[in-house]
Design a protein around this motif. Structure first.
Motif, PDB file in Angstrom:
ATOM      1  N   GLY B 150       0.913  -1.245   0.048  1.00  0.00           N
ATOM      2  CA  GLY B 150      -0.140  -0.168  -0.024  1.00  0.00           C
ATOM      3  C   GLY B 150       1.075   1.056   0.045  1.00  0.00           C
ATOM      4  N   ALA B 151       0.301   2.315   0.516  1.00  0.00           N
ATOM      5  CA  ALA B 151       0.763   3.911   0.595  1.00  0.00           C
ATOM      6  C   ALA B 151       2.197   3.420   1.533  1.00  0.00           C
ATOM      7  N   LEU B 152       2.147   2.734   2.412  1.00  0.00           N
ATOM      8  CA  LEU B 152       3.223   2.319   3.169  1.00  0.00           C
ATOM      9  C   LEU B 152       4.199   1.710   2.644  1.00  0.00           C
ATOM     10  N   ALA B 153       4.007   1.167   1.582  1.00  0.00           N
ATOM     11  CA  ALA B 153       5.086   0.360   1.144  1.00  0.00           C
ATOM     12  C   ALA B 153       5.830   1.090  -0.126  1.00  0.00           C
ATOM     13  N   THR B 154       5.257   2.441  -0.155  1.00  0.00           N
ATOM     14  CA  THR B 154       5.727   3.145  -1.221  1.00  0.00           C
ATOM     15  C   THR B 154       5.883   4.640  -1.000  1.00  0.00           C
ATOM     16  N   VAL B 155       6.018   5.528  -1.669  1.00  0.00           N
ATOM     17  CA  VAL B 155       6.037   6.804  -1.228  1.00  0.00           C
ATOM     18  C   VAL B 155       4.740   7.380  -0.634  1.00  0.00           C
ATOM     19  N   GLU B 156       3.616   6.994  -1.603  1.00  0.00           N
ATOM     20  CA  GLU B 156       2.438   7.551  -1.008  1.00  0.00           C
ATOM     21  C   GLU B 156       1.238   6.794  -1.574  1.00  0.00           C
ATOM     22  N   TRP B 157       1.086   6.036  -2.568  1.00  0.00           N
ATOM     23  CA  TRP B 157       0.037   5.623  -3.194  1.00  0.00           C
ATOM     24  C   TRP B 157      -0.340   4.074  -3.014  1.00  0.00           C
ATOM     25  N   GLY B 158       0.961   3.372  -3.183  1.00  0.00           N
ATOM     26  CA  GLY B 158       0.728   1.939  -3.340  1.00  0.00           C
ATOM     27  C   GLY B 158       0.880   1.051  -4.492  1.00  0.00           C
ATOM     28  N   THR B 159       1.005  -0.081  -4.389  1.00  0.00           N
ATOM     29  CA  THR B 159       0.770  -0.751  -5.796  1.00  0.00           C
ATOM     30  C   THR B 159      -0.376  -1.725  -5.737  1.00  0.00           C
ATOM     31  N   ALA B 160      -0.263  -2.886  -5.142  1.00  0.00           N
ATOM     32  CA  ALA B 160      -1.451  -3.439  -4.922  1.00  0.00           C
ATOM     33  C   ALA B 160      -2.701  -2.615  -4.428  1.00  0.00           C
ATOM     34  N   LEU B 161      -2.406  -1.925  -3.194  1.00  0.00           N
ATOM     35  CA  LEU B 161      -3.558  -1.316  -2.753  1.00  0.00           C
ATOM     36  C   LEU B 161      -3.560  -0.023  -3.493  1.00  0.00           C
TER      37      LEU B 161
END
Lengths: 337, 337
Positions: B150-161
């Protein structure tokens, strides 16, 4: 030491919610205590709750000698304590039939017969399972198991872990991988404890990692117990068994189910027809005092899953080996040749 | 709010070990603090640690303006903080090349470009993924996801989420099922928290139950992130992804991987060639102060698993949709028609 027994007019059972850190026994004098113990999983494992159901009818007959209505309500309540494992209803029905025909003393004798039969059946099916594995995969068998189908799930020897014990007795046991079995961690708490007790080399993995253990070629067979086996060979067992069976099939590793005939339910055509118990959210969202998820999170806490027959290589009971993956069915006539 | 950012000459990142109960930010002034944050999973998620690697080189360049040997050792140490996600090495290498060519100021500019690119790429791949899902499975898409992409796994928007967010923006999101993701519960702690923040209806299940969710027909697609995608289309992601892919295949449900191109590693032929991180036993045997298994229990704590390409229906990036299950490969020439 027996997991469950009858002593001095009461049911005595190890409290499985306290393991592995505390070995304590419950002394059960009332039907309400018995039902609470089954619901909380203090007593758990399909064969063990079958025995609990049988002993429960004998206990109820002692408590209500002159009140048939109360006795009937009590045994109905025991029978309904958990819905999925067929053994509970089987144990209740068997002793209740004897009670109706021959009275309370005969019912107690029947319940004690159920207890002794479980001990004997587990040893027989374990021997057969170990022999089948050695013949099928070779002289040293590394095993992946799930949940706890050990001595703690039965009177004393176990089903899946009974097979592990028998392999060990024959010098044919390789490493054992146990998956932790969320949410209640019967693998981490109970199976690991039993494996340590018998001195079997073992490794604990999270449930999700069992598929990688299989893919990496670390085990020769998956061996699990069952809560119900339907007429077509579908297996209802602890949630997580079905993805394990998928991973075993992909890895070309046999998926073996070890269970007594009392777990085979020929009256139910397939897994679709079985009520899958859904348990409380708190089992997932909290662990003791620790919150594991935001408060109020909705869950779907299936206690069991359904492994379709085509993914089950072998079902081993005290009487036979059924090969559902090769078209065998539990309701096939038993070959006594 | 960004998961990771550069502010006043330091790296600022949300401390993911404290969620969901505490929202706290780390202010990272040294390479040692950064490496500790990556190792403890305070900063986690392949895209986010890619950005952390990029910013880490810029930080190291500030700290060692006149000591090339120390600078090189520092960036090497960042690069080696975790082995499996390719993004970390990718982020370090990209900024280090710029540093070597053009100096510290240019390196910082490059790191900030990596940061902004991640934000943009996530939105683009999420839009593409949402569009692909609506075209493939219909106007309302119920999703099973695993871990936190999700956002937490990226800078702000997420991949799967991110895909889930984009579906929601288009009114095309059905129910979301999140698996808890043992041992560190990124699903229960992080994904459930994010889903609650965006107001998406969701249900938490144990990892083992996701296969039943699929078998019961409750979801239309599995959507997960990735830590590395190899040239043949194998996907390395959080342990538990592989059994989920097996269950999706059995249920006839598409298995979709959402990840930026920086996760695609064309230099690595297949999943077999990737080092799978094995983490400490304590992650499995204890939870806070509570012991979950007998003391000293041996574990095999794989952090990731390998999903073979044939089980992956679609890989969606900011540039394309690859269909490994239908024979597509990440190293195919990109069709720009």
């Amino acid at each position: 030491m027996r997991t469950i027994d009858w002593r001095d007019g009461r049911i005595v059972a190890i409290d499985q919610t306290r393991l592995p850190h505390h070995v304590e026994f419950l002394e059960i004098d009332t039907v309400e205590e018995l039902i609470a113990a089954i619901r909380s999983l203090a007593i758990r494992g399909a064969p063990a709750i079958g025995v609990a159901g049988a002993l429960g009818v004998a206990l109820a007959a002692r408590l209500h000698p002159d009140d048939p209505a109360a006795l009937h309500a009590a045994t109905d309540a025991i029978r309904a304590a958990r819905p999925t494992a067929v053994n509970l209803a089987w144990g209740v029905d068997r002793v209740r039939a004897r009670l109706d025909a021959d009275g309370a003393e005969a019912a107690l004798a029947e319940a004690l017969t159920v207890l002794e039969e479980d001990a004997r059946c587990c040893r027989e099916l374990s021997e057969r399972g170990a022999r089948w594995l050695v013949e099928t995969v070779g002289p040293k068998v590394a095993v992946q198991t799930h949940c706890n189908a050990g001595a703690l799930a039965t009177v004393e020897w176990g089903t899946a872990l009974g097979v592990v014990r028998s392999l060990q007795q024959h010098g044919a046991l390789g490493h054992v991988y146990a998956s932790e079995t969320r949410p209640l961690l019967q693998g981490a708490r109970l199976t690991v404890w039993e494996l340590a007790q018998i001195g079997a080399a073992h490794t604990l993995v999270v449930d999700s990692a069992a598929a990688s253990v299989l893919a990496q070629g670390l085990v020769d067979a998956v061996v699990v117990g069952a809560d119900r086996i339907t007429a077509n060979g579908d297996v209802i067992n602890k949630v997580g068994t079905y993805p394990l069976a998928l991973a075993a099939a992909r890895a070309g590793v046999p998926m073996v189910v070890a269970a007594p005939e009392s777990t085979v339910d020929l009256a139910t055509p397939s897994g679709r027809d079985v009520t899958i118990e859904v348990r409380a959210a708190e089992e997932i969202t909290a662990l003791g005092a620790a919150a594991l998820a935001p408060q109020g999170t909705e869950t779907l806490n299936y206690a069991f899953d359904i492994t379709p027959a085509d993914l089950v290589t072998a079902i081993v009971t005290e009487r036979r080996v059924i090969l559902p993956g090769a078209g065998g069915r539990p309701d096939d006539p038993i070959d006594r040749s």
